[in-house]
Design a protein around this motif. Structure first.
Motif, short mmCIF file in Angstrom:
data_model
loop_
_atom_site.label_atom_id
_atom_site.label_comp_id
_atom_site.label_asym_id
_atom_site.label_seq_id
_atom_site.Cartn_x
_atom_site.Cartn_y
_atom_site.Cartn_z
N VAL A 151 0.81 -1.27 0.05
CA VAL A 151 0.13 0.04 0.16
C VAL A 151 0.89 1.19 -0.04
O VAL A 151 0.63 2.23 -0.86
CB VAL A 151 -1.05 0.00 1.19
N ARG A 152 1.81 1.47 0.82
CA ARG A 152 2.64 2.45 1.06
C ARG A 152 4.18 1.99 1.04
O ARG A 152 4.76 2.07 2.18
CB ARG A 152 2.23 3.47 2.27
N PRO A 153 4.90 1.76 -0.07
CA PRO A 153 6.30 1.36 0.03
C PRO A 153 7.26 2.41 0.68
O PRO A 153 8.40 1.81 1.15
CB PRO A 153 6.46 0.85 -1.52
N ASP A 154 7.00 3.48 0.67
CA ASP A 154 7.99 4.51 0.93
C ASP A 154 7.73 5.19 2.23
O ASP A 154 8.48 6.11 2.76
CB ASP A 154 8.20 5.65 -0.01
N SER A 155 6.83 4.77 3.06
CA SER A 155 6.37 5.15 4.35
C SER A 155 7.35 4.77 5.51
O SER A 155 7.88 3.69 5.31
CB SER A 155 5.13 4.78 4.84
N ALA A 168 12.11 -3.78 8.23
CA ALA A 168 13.18 -4.31 8.96
C ALA A 168 12.98 -5.32 10.07
O ALA A 168 13.69 -6.05 10.08
CB ALA A 168 13.66 -2.96 9.62
N ALA A 169 11.77 -5.27 10.74
CA ALA A 169 11.42 -6.26 12.01
C ALA A 169 11.24 -7.56 10.97
O ALA A 169 11.60 -8.53 11.80
CB ALA A 169 10.24 -5.63 12.63
N ALA A 170 10.52 -7.75 10.09
CA ALA A 170 10.14 -8.92 9.37
C ALA A 170 11.49 -9.40 9.01
O ALA A 170 11.63 -10.63 8.87
CB ALA A 170 9.41 -8.58 7.90
N GLY A 171 12.26 -8.60 8.49
CA GLY A 171 13.74 -9.16 7.84
C GLY A 171 14.66 -9.96 9.03
O GLY A 171 14.88 -10.90 8.82
N LEU A 172 14.55 -9.24 10.15
CA LEU A 172 15.13 -9.74 11.24
C LEU A 172 14.65 -10.90 11.96
O LEU A 172 15.25 -11.95 12.30
CB LEU A 172 15.24 -8.85 12.44
N LEU A 173 13.12 -10.91 11.95
CA LEU A 173 12.30 -12.13 12.15
C LEU A 173 12.77 -13.35 11.31
O LEU A 173 13.11 -14.57 11.70
CB LEU A 173 10.91 -11.88 12.41
N LEU A 188 16.74 -5.02 2.65
CA LEU A 188 17.11 -4.02 1.36
C LEU A 188 15.94 -3.27 1.05
O LEU A 188 15.80 -1.96 1.06
CB LEU A 188 17.23 -4.88 0.38
N MET A 189 14.68 -3.71 1.36
CA MET A 189 13.36 -3.02 1.00
C MET A 189 13.19 -2.23 2.10
O MET A 189 12.70 -0.92 1.95
CB MET A 189 12.29 -4.02 0.81
N ALA A 190 13.59 -2.36 3.53
CA ALA A 190 13.38 -1.43 4.37
C ALA A 190 14.36 -0.22 4.26
O ALA A 190 13.96 1.03 4.50
CB ALA A 190 13.75 -1.96 5.64
N ALA A 191 15.60 -0.50 3.80
CA ALA A 191 16.54 0.33 3.45
C ALA A 191 16.02 1.39 2.39
O ALA A 191 15.86 2.79 2.24
CB ALA A 191 17.87 -0.17 3.05
N SER A 192 15.26 0.89 1.37
CA SER A 192 14.64 1.66 0.39
C SER A 192 13.47 2.42 0.89
O SER A 192 13.46 3.79 0.44
CB SER A 192 14.04 0.66 -0.69
N ALA A 193 12.63 1.94 1.90
CA ALA A 193 11.55 2.93 2.33
C ALA A 193 12.12 3.95 3.07
O ALA A 193 11.48 5.02 3.33
CB ALA A 193 10.84 1.97 3.50
N PHE A 194 13.27 4.10 3.43
CA PHE A 194 14.05 5.08 4.06
C PHE A 194 14.91 5.77 3.06
O PHE A 194 15.60 6.89 3.57
CB PHE A 194 14.65 4.75 5.56
N GLY A 195 14.70 5.56 1.88
CA GLY A 195 15.61 6.34 0.73
C GLY A 195 17.00 6.07 0.79
O GLY A 195 17.64 6.87 0.33
N LYS A 196 17.31 4.89 1.36
CA LYS A 196 18.90 4.55 1.39
C LYS A 196 19.29 3.73 0.20
O LYS A 196 20.45 3.80 -0.21
CB LYS A 196 19.13 3.95 2.59
N LEU A 197 18.20 3.03 -0.41
CA LEU A 197 18.76 2.10 -1.48
C LEU A 197 17.54 2.32 -2.72
O LEU A 197 16.27 2.29 -2.10
CB LEU A 197 19.09 0.53 -1.28
N PRO A 198 18.00 1.82 -3.87
CA PRO A 198 16.68 1.86 -4.89
C PRO A 198 15.79 0.63 -4.21
O PRO A 198 16.21 -0.62 -3.89
CB PRO A 198 17.39 1.57 -6.09
N TRP A 217 14.31 -10.67 -3.57
CA TRP A 217 13.15 -11.59 -3.53
C TRP A 217 13.09 -12.43 -4.90
O TRP A 217 12.60 -13.47 -5.01
CB TRP A 217 12.05 -10.91 -3.26
N THR A 218 13.00 -11.72 -6.12
CA THR A 218 12.43 -12.51 -7.29
C THR A 218 13.62 -13.16 -7.86
O THR A 218 13.26 -14.32 -8.19
CB THR A 218 11.82 -11.14 -8.23
#
Length: 393
Positions: free
Chosen positions: A235-239, A247-252, A287-297, A305-306
């Motif tokens: 719904v909101r990939p950049d929030s 990030a929490a899901a990645g660590l889990l 990596l997607m968490a880093a993208s949400a915070f504007g750190k990576l594409p 993932w793909t």
């Protein structure tokens, strides 16, 4: 788990005696061919007569063309084990194969027909798969595996949204993220079952030592965290909220993988590759968490993932299941080990292409060629497995 049912004598070719045979083979060939077509299209050397924009055709055919073929092959092989019922084979299986193939032709020629016609033909396949899987699971009263059917329905919904968005807005975003989320959840759900199971079975024969943790509350929490993170990302990939949840899901997911004793499995390549494939799931979340915070594409996480998780996990499952269900020894041959290495190389190169735009052209070629060689190599190596008789019969 119920024993593998005996096959009926369907009187046709061995190729149509079990779902994994046509779908694993044709899905692999298509997965290679789609990338071989995508590279020259991306660089403007050819034009595919599709109503989709070039990027959307590539994304769609990998997410809703290649992946559903492999998923269908897996489900048509696994569901008889779950339910104790006979597998789909012969003419009904051929109908599914033709529906999948028709979808690939319709999407890739939709500029000559219409987007609505292509969508109807394409969506019919996942609709038939969901109906067939639900019928078998319900008939076998195997209620817990309705979750897998629900993910197939989610793939169907993502595909429908993709077609509509691409037509209405010229590009598909929500449909793309829904399809990727369905793929990640499928690996988290099915991979979370087979990776520790196969690992435990192999380690139990090796003598005393640490075994994978059994499914428990931690696994349920990690799956719930993945669902929440992917829903927010869709719904909101950049929030910021999405970034925190990702990030929490990645660590889990990383902690979940660490509980499966993968460090003890290096001697069996068919087992260790499952752990390597699953490792791309937490990597993608981070990596997607880093993208949400504007750190990576965002492309870095998407391709972790793909290409990494989907590509390597599908290959790991196809290579193992095909051997087991044709009576062959569960051993990864040298060509298959090379295939695994090529997909890892493709995943790493594609992630690096996202974060190193100065080297993107070379890295895109490395990733595409490695992927295509892997799936073509697998198709050649396993040709007799898919088309020949089962050993011991």
């Amino acid at each position: 788990m119920s024993p593998i049912p005996r096959l009926q004598n369907q009187g046709g070719p061995a190729f149509l005696s079990y779902g994994f045979r046509p779908f694993f083979l044709l899905g692999s060939i298509f997965g290679a061919a789609a990338i071989m077509a995508w590279l020259p299209e991306f660089f403007g050397e050819i034009s595919i007569p599709t109503a989709f924009a070039p990027r959307d055709w590539h994304v769609h055919e990998m997410l809703f063309g290649f992946l559903p073929a492999v998923v269908t092959g897996f489900l048509l092989t696994a569901i008889p084990n779950w339910t104790g019922r006979l597998p789909l084979q012969g003419r009904p299986l051929l109908v599914l194969v033709l529906a999948w193939a028709a979808g690939r032709v319709a999407v890739s020629t939709s500029a000559w027909t219409s987007w609505a016609f292509a969508a109807a033909v394409d969506l019919s396949f996942l609709g038939l798969v969901a109906a067939a899987a639900a019928r078998e699971v319900i008939a076998g009263k195997n209620w817990r595996n309705l979750r897998v059917v629900a993910i197939v329905v989610l793939l169907f919904a993502g595909n429908a949204a993709f077609h509509w968005e691409a037509h209405a807005y010229g590009s598909a975003d929500y449909g793309l993220r829904t399809g990727i989320s369905a793929a990640v959840l499928l690996i988290a759900l099915i991979g979370g079952r087979i990776v520790p199971s196969f690992t435990r079975n192999w380690l139990a024969r090796r003598g005393p030592g640490r075994l994978p943790a059994s499914f428990g509350r931690f696994d349920a929490v990690s799956l719930a965290g993945a669902v929440l993170a992917l829903a927010a990302w869709t719904v909101r990939p950049d929030s910021a909220v999405s970034g925190i949840l990702l990030a929490a899901a990645g660590l889990l997911q990383a902690a979940r993988l660490a509980r499966w004793a993968g460090d003890r499995t290096w001697a069996d390549r068919l087992v260790v590759v499952l752990h390597v494939a699953y490792a791309f799931i937490p990597l993608g979340f981070l990596l997607m968490a880093a993208s949400a915070f504007g750190k990576l594409p965002a492309s870095a996480g998407v391709h972790a993932w793909t290409v990494g998780a989907v590509g390597l996990m599908t290959m790991a499952v196809m290579s193992r299941a095909s051997l087991g269900h044709t009576g062959r020894a569960l051993v990864a041959s040298a060509p298959v080990q090379a295939v695994y290495a090529l997909i890892v190389a493709a995943g790493v190169a594609r992630i690096c292409a996202a974060v190193r735009p100065d080297a993107a052209v070379a890295l895109l070629h490395v990733a595409g060629i490695a992927w295509a060689l892997a799936f073509l190599g697998f198709s050649v190596s396993y040709w007799k497995v898919f088309t020949g008789p089962r050993f011991g019969r």
